[in-house]
Enzyme design. Structure first.
Site, mmCIF file in Angstrom:
data_model
loop_
_atom_site.group_PDB
_atom_site.id
_atom_site.type_symbol
_atom_site.label_atom_id
_atom_site.label_comp_id
_atom_site.label_asym_id
_atom_site.label_seq_id
_atom_site.Cartn_x
_atom_site.Cartn_y
_atom_site.Cartn_z
ATOM 1 N N ARG A 99 -26.330 -7.844 8.326
ATOM 2 C CA ARG A 99 -26.629 -7.278 9.655
ATOM 3 C C ARG A 99 -27.332 -8.282 10.556
ATOM 4 O O ARG A 99 -26.962 -8.448 11.714
ATOM 5 C CB ARG A 99 -27.497 -6.021 9.516
ATOM 6 C CG ARG A 99 -26.841 -4.934 8.677
ATOM 7 C CD ARG A 99 -27.628 -3.641 8.715
ATOM 8 N NE ARG A 99 -27.263 -2.761 7.610
ATOM 9 C CZ ARG A 99 -27.282 -1.444 7.664
ATOM 10 N NH1 ARG A 99 -27.666 -0.827 8.756
ATOM 11 N NH2 ARG A 99 -26.944 -0.727 6.622
ATOM 12 N N ASP A 226 -17.841 -2.277 -3.377
ATOM 13 C CA ASP A 226 -16.826 -2.340 -2.320
ATOM 14 C C ASP A 226 -16.561 -3.726 -1.738
ATOM 15 O O ASP A 226 -15.458 -4.286 -1.853
ATOM 16 C CB ASP A 226 -17.177 -1.351 -1.183
ATOM 17 C CG ASP A 226 -18.649 -1.404 -0.728
ATOM 18 O OD1 ASP A 226 -19.427 -2.180 -1.303
ATOM 19 O OD2 ASP A 226 -19.005 -0.669 0.211
ATOM 20 N N GLU A 360 -15.564 2.471 8.310
ATOM 21 C CA GLU A 360 -14.475 1.878 7.510
ATOM 22 C C GLU A 360 -13.073 2.306 7.923
ATOM 23 O O GLU A 360 -12.135 1.487 7.941
ATOM 24 C CB GLU A 360 -14.695 2.162 6.009
ATOM 25 C CG GLU A 360 -15.879 1.425 5.395
ATOM 26 C CD GLU A 360 -17.239 2.036 5.723
ATOM 27 O OE1 GLU A 360 -17.279 3.192 6.210
ATOM 28 O OE2 GLU A 360 -18.270 1.359 5.506
#
Ligand code: DMJ
Length: 459
Positions: A99, A226, A360
């Site tokens: 981030r 993921d 997503e």
């Protein structure tokens, strides 16, 4: 694509609405949480996680892309004059990398404003202390002032996705500064994980930072694994398709996913990716929905065209996770029915009915639209955008995550606007409706897992 001041381009009606949504979110953040990590959008307060102005830094490149000059400059000045990186604060290596470091690096690439690179280098130097282990695997947390790293409070392990999804950012920092230490640290992580690769190159969720050993655990494309798969492909792309080991690892993983985790629901044969820990479970996190876009991106860059087809099927399933809910918004987790005697393909458990404004599915719509020009992705995206407007937008400013996507009367406001709603979700909506494919071209840029674009290397 020009770099420098925020991008100027003509916006279509949908893009105008998405910019208005961004401004609605930003205005509330500015009023009630300026310089803080996140806005508590119902109570008009702020929340602190790493104390690094998370939402502000996550939003910089979105504002640049949307041409919001005034807002961008105000945020830029906060980073230049008020952002304190060297503070006695434990931060999570992964979240801060994707981030904050990712946000600063993208802002630098888009504007060529050196201040962003100076901040990124300072932060990168401090985060690098998380790698102070003999195993090459970093601890999950590091203190930005004392520079002491440590394991998470809940146990000795780091998450596999966390230690394998910081590579694009640290490699980019080496590319920009000519200093090798950043890339060396993250390359060693990949080598250590790959040295233990099991059949099919599927990874469990946890790795011990002291021993460097992968632990047993669930095989999943959801939480804690993921973006491992995402960064395998994207490191190959970032290298200008020269570091072929990443492509090979990625291809092995996709084969593993197909052989071990892929299944179809009943009665409508929706393609989905389940989980395996001993037994197969037909559980899929919304987080998994990034994979449709990644598969399509790989096919665009020369990997098998069957990956594009699989990406389309999985993204259709993700669309169904929205369309079949009363609010038109997806829950956090779904279960697929695999027995022929039931009528519903998708079941949602009571604890999984929340929506955190995640990106997503829209991310995959954007990539698939860019690459196929199939209008359905825009139609679906627009419906989802309208559902966010209807059920998560607060009249007095900001957006909020909700408790129950199945209850149109009482979706249950959670009082939290995640930084990735501005950094990712609204950016991908905007790009989905962008008519100019040269804007952040998929042949020139690779998006980190927080939607921050980094350039593909040309030398
Ligand atoms: C973001 O921080 C990133 O997309 C990460 O890869 C997964 N979680 C959130 C969004 O859902």
């Amino acid at each position: 694509m020009p770099t420098g001041p925020p991008l100027k381009m003509t916006h279509n009606e949908q893009q105008k609405a998405i910019i208005a949504a961004f401004k609605h979110a930003w205005q509330a953040y500015k009023e009630y949480a300026w310089g803080k990590d996140e806005l508590k959008s119902v109570s008009h307060r702020s929340s602190t996680w790493f104390n690094l102005g998370l939402t502000l830094v996550d939003s910089l490149d979105t504002m640049w892309l949307m041409g919001l000059t005034e807002e961008f400059n105000e945020a830029r000045n906060w980073v230049a004059h008020s952002m304190v990186i060297a503070q006695t604060k434990d931060v999570n290596l992964f979240e801060t990398t994707i981030r904050v470091l990712g946000g600063l690096l993208s802002a630098y690439h888009l504007t060529k404003d050196n201040m962003f690179l100076e901040k990124a280098s300072d932060l990168g130097d401090r985060l690098l202390h998380a790698f102070g282990t003999s195993s090459n695997i970093p601890f999950s947390d590091v203190n930005l002032y004392t520079l002491k790293p440590h394991a998470p409070k809940w146990g000795p392990d780091s998450s596999v996705s966390e230690v394998t999804s910081i590579q694009l950012e640290f490699r980019d920092l080496t590319q920009l500064t000519g200093t090798k230490k950043y890339q060396e640290a993250v390359d060693k992580v990949m080598e250590t994980v790959q040295a233990q690769a099991r059949s099919h190159n599927l990874v469990p969720q946890f790795i011990n930072a002291q021993t460097g050993r992968l632990s047993s655990g669930t095989l999943t494309l959801g939480s804690r694994a993921d973006s491992y798969y995402e960064y395998l492909l994207k490191q190959w792309l970032q290298s200008g398709k020269t570091e072929d080991k990443f492509r090979n690892w990625y291809l092995d993983s996709v084969q593993g996913i197909q052989e071990v985790l892929l299944s179809h629901s009943e009665p409508n044969k929706l393609t989905f990716i389940g989980e395996k820990r001993g037994r197969f479970s037909p559980k899929m996190d919304h987080l998994v929905c990034f994979i449709g876009g990644v598969l399509a991106l790989g096919a665009h860059h020369g990997l098998p065209s069957s990956h594009l087809e699989l990406g389309k099927e999985l993204t259709y399933t993700c669309w169904q996770m929205y369309e079949r809910m009363a609010t038109g918004l997806s829950p956090e987790i779904v279960y697929f029915n695999t027995s022929p005697d039931k009528t519903d393909d998708i079941t949602v458990k009571a604890n999984d009915r929340h929506n955190l404004l995640r990106p997503e599915t829209v991310e995959s719509f954007f990539v698939l639209y860019r690459l196929t020009k199939d209008q359905r992705y825009r139609e679906w995206g627009w419906k989802i955008f309208q559902a966010f407007e209807k059920y998560t937008k607060l009249p007095n400013g900001g957006y909020t995550s909700i408790n129950n996507v199945q209850d149109t009367q009482n979706p249950g406001y959670r009082d939290k606007m995640e930084s990735f709603f501005l950094g990712e979700t609204l950016k991908y909506f905007f790009l989905l409706f962008c008519d100019d494919d040269t804007v952040l071209s998929l042949d020139e840029w690779v998006f980190n897992t927080e939607a921050h674009p980094l350039p593909i290397w040309t030398k």
